[in-house]
Design an enzyme around this catalytic site. Structure first.
Site, PDB file in Angstrom:
ATOM      1  N   ASP A   1       5.334   6.083   0.985  1.00 40.22           N
ATOM      2  CA  ASP A   1       5.351   4.622   0.952  1.00 40.22           C
ATOM      3  C   ASP A   1       6.330   4.060   1.986  1.00 40.22           C
ATOM      4  O   ASP A   1       6.069   3.024   2.607  1.00 40.22           O
ATOM      5  CB  ASP A   1       5.694   4.117  -0.453  1.00 40.22           C
ATOM      6  CG  ASP A   1       4.512   4.299  -1.418  1.00 40.22           C
ATOM      7  OD1 ASP A   1       3.453   4.806  -0.974  1.00 40.22           O
ATOM      8  OD2 ASP A   1       4.637   3.947  -2.603  1.00 40.22           O
TER       9      ASP A   1
ATOM     10  N   PRO B   1       5.337  12.380  -4.676  1.00 41.60           N
ATOM     11  CA  PRO B   1       4.085  11.889  -4.082  1.00 41.60           C
ATOM     12  C   PRO B   1       4.131  10.444  -3.606  1.00 41.60           C
ATOM     13  O   PRO B   1       3.167   9.984  -3.006  1.00 41.60           O
ATOM     14  CB  PRO B   1       3.082  12.042  -5.235  1.00 41.60           C
ATOM     15  CG  PRO B   1       3.890  11.978  -6.479  1.00 41.60           C
ATOM     16  CD  PRO B   1       5.250  12.501  -6.147  1.00 41.60           C
ATOM     17  N   CYS B   2       5.201   9.695  -3.866  1.00 42.17           N
ATOM     18  CA  CYS B   2       5.190   8.262  -3.519  1.00 42.17           C
ATOM     19  C   CYS B   2       6.265   7.853  -2.513  1.00 42.17           C
ATOM     20  O   CYS B   2       5.957   7.208  -1.504  1.00 42.17           O
ATOM     21  CB  CYS B   2       5.345   7.415  -4.785  1.00 42.17           C
ATOM     22  SG  CYS B   2       3.903   7.508  -5.857  1.00 42.17           S
ATOM     23  N   PHE B   3       7.527   8.167  -2.786  1.00 41.81           N
ATOM     24  CA  PHE B   3       8.623   7.634  -1.958  1.00 41.81           C
ATOM     25  C   PHE B   3       8.458   7.937  -0.468  1.00 41.81           C
ATOM     26  O   PHE B   3       8.489   7.023   0.351  1.00 41.81           O
ATOM     27  CB  PHE B   3       9.984   8.151  -2.435  1.00 41.81           C
ATOM     28  CG  PHE B   3      10.488   7.490  -3.697  1.00 41.81           C
ATOM     29  CD1 PHE B   3       9.983   6.284  -4.126  1.00 41.81           C
ATOM     30  CD2 PHE B   3      11.491   8.082  -4.447  1.00 41.81           C
ATOM     31  CE1 PHE B   3      10.441   5.671  -5.285  1.00 41.81           C
ATOM     32  CE2 PHE B   3      11.968   7.483  -5.604  1.00 41.81           C
ATOM     33  CZ  PHE B   3      11.444   6.275  -6.022  1.00 41.81           C
TER      34      PHE B   3
END
Ligand SMILES: NC(=O)c1ccc[n+]([C@@H]2O[C@H](COP(=O)([O-])OP(=O)(O)OC[C@H]3O[C@@H](n4cnc5c(N)ncnc54)[C@H](O)[C@@H]3O)[C@@H](O)[C@H]2O)c1
Length: 454
Positions: free
Chosen positions: A284, A279-281
């Site tokens: 972002d 959910p982040c890399f």
């Protein structure tokens, strides 16, 4: 209000956590574990009911035990105003979904700030508001602060304090990471806000993590930059893996293992083989490209990383397709984006399964964190045609090719005989030792010669 205006070095002691999702639920439980009474808030009644019943609103390793152990200190409500009344510090951890242009939508955060602001209007004691959700540089000051000031009729630094302070936890070890971070990042609207938040962290952390304090925009950028840097490192190792597949005797672990010994580089996230997900890399890195473009800075680096990562599941799907005959089945072992997580967002195994399914190849998948009967409830289940089974041996038995998409220890002890007569694609090379030399298995390890890899 004199104490608000001039600030107190005293640490806040009554935290509220708004947004009881993957991150917020673990944060609330971590605060309670450190002896504080915590009020959680969520618009979703199921999350509130779960926490009040002593159950984790979102699955996370160890969270259930922690919540049960601290039940008398943990409560939840759907009423943000109640949280504002009862607290002296509120953490906002609501979704900031990715927009199609790579930026983040702030609608949920703005709704939360509106509710906080309305209640703050009637609050006579100091409140520190901490935004933890990931946002683009400038969003806290330009988009969210005006909402708080307008709704509360108060001014930041005078009527309340405001910080942006993201977390760098990994799902699967969220509670431990919360309490033992490498460092604390504090973006502060004004010094007193940072003093209060730093003092609060000082009372809850288990370690002596150093803090870095800065303006709101620098902290917002640092959060994105950290994750984007890791995506660069993973992608660099993946390019080395591609090179090794084409070199006689190539072995990416030999190469990255040497690089890892250099203190400027280090071995974390330098494995080579699987694309990054979760959910982040991915989001972002895309967001940092958005920021660069908005500021008229070359975003080529971020786009190259994104492109390389995006291409990898396609490449492996094409490789498998070339090997398979119509009607064949592929077993994908590992659907979540990493071991110990139930999250399938941008997960390498799921992306590969989607590519294969779209090409008309049957896929049977298995993940120790995703029971077969739970799969139907995943939103992704509608978009990908695959069969989920509970036993990896069952999945392998039905398939002509197997992709080991996750380094999950649950797959490590599978008998080599199970793979006989099959093509095995191993993103993490965990089975190279037992399968690479077998005459009855076609073994392809990502990042390993021979050069018949894609
Ligand atoms: N999950 C991670 O590993 C991680 C890591 C670092 C940063 N983040 C960031 O943290 C934020 C939250 O992520 P998450 O994974 O916990 O999200 P999530 O979707 O799992 O949970 C968010 C929760 O907020 C609730 N919510 C939405 N609007 C609300 C409102 N107005 N008031 C109260 N509750 C509301 C939702 O019902 C949900 O339970 C995002 O900005 C994300 O980028 C997440």
């Amino acid at each position: 209000m004199a104490d608000v205006a001039h600030g107190l070095a005293n640490a806040p002691t009554r935290p509220a956590v708004i947004g009881l999702g993957k991150l917020g639920a673990a944060m609330a439980a971590a605060f309670a574990e450190r002896g504080l009474s915590v009020l959680g808030v969520d618009v979703d009644e199921r999350a509130v009911d779960a926490l009040n019943a002593g159950r984790p609103p979102a699955p996370e390793a160890g969270l259930e035990t922690l919540i049960r152990r601290n039940r008398d200190r943990l409560g939840a409500t759907t009423d943000t105003a109640e949280a504002v009344v009862r607290s002296d510090i509120v953490f906002v951890i609501v979704p900031t979904p990715s927009r199609s242009d790579g930026g983040f939508a702030t609608d949920y955060a703005a709704a939360t700030f509106r509710a906080i602001g309305a209640a703050l209007r009637h609050k006579a004691t100091p409140l520190t508001v901490v935004l933890t959700s990931t946002v683009l540089p400038g969003a806290t000051r330009n988009t969210l602060l005006p909402v708080l000031e307008q709704e509360s009729g108060k001014q930041a630094g005078v009527g309340f304090h405001l910080c942006y302070s993201p977390e760098f936890i990994a799902l699967g070890s969220a509670v431990r990471d919360f309490l033992n971070p490498d460092f604390i990042l504090i973006g502060e609207h004004e010094k007193v806000a940072g003093d209060r938040l730093e003092a609060f962290y000082g009372t809850v952390l288990e370690n002596d993590a150093p803090s870095r304090r800065m303006g709101l925009e620098n902290a917002e950028l640092a959060k994105l930059a950290l994750n984007a840097y890791v995506t660069n490192k993973i992608t660099f190792a993946n390019v080395l893996a591609d090179l090794c597949e084409r070199l006689p005797g190539g072995d990416v672990d030999a190469v990255t293992g040497a690089l890892a010994l250099d203190s400027r580089i280090g071995g974390k996230y330098l494995t080579g083989g699987a694309p990054y997900g979760g959910p982040c890399f991915p989001r972002d890195n895309a967001a940092l490209a958005r920021v660069a473009e908005d500021l008229k800075v070359d975003a080529g680096l971020m786009h190259a990383v994104d492109r390389n990562n995006h291409e990898r599941p396609h490449t492996w799907a094409r490789y498998l397709q070339a090997w398979l005959a119509p009607g064949d089945t592929v077993a994908v072992l590992g659907l979540a984006y990493k071991p110990g997580s139930h999250v399938v967002e941008a997960a390498p195994g799921l992306l590969l399964a989607r590519e294969l399914a779209a090409a008309g190849i049957a896929v049977v998948a298995c993940d120790p964190m995703i029971p077969a009967d739970a799969w139907a409830a995943y939103p992704e289940a509608e978009a990908v045609t695959l069969t989920v089974v509970d036993d990896a041996r069952d999945a392998i038995g039905r398939a002509r090719a197997v992709c080991l998409a996750s380094p999950d220890p649950a797959f490590r002890d599978l008998s080599p005989d199970l793979f006989a007569g099959r093509l095995v694609v191993d993103f993490w090379r965990r089975h190279a030792g037992v399968l690479a030399g077998r005459a009855d298995v076609t073994y392809v390890g990502a990042g390993l010669a021979p050069s018949d890899a894609p």
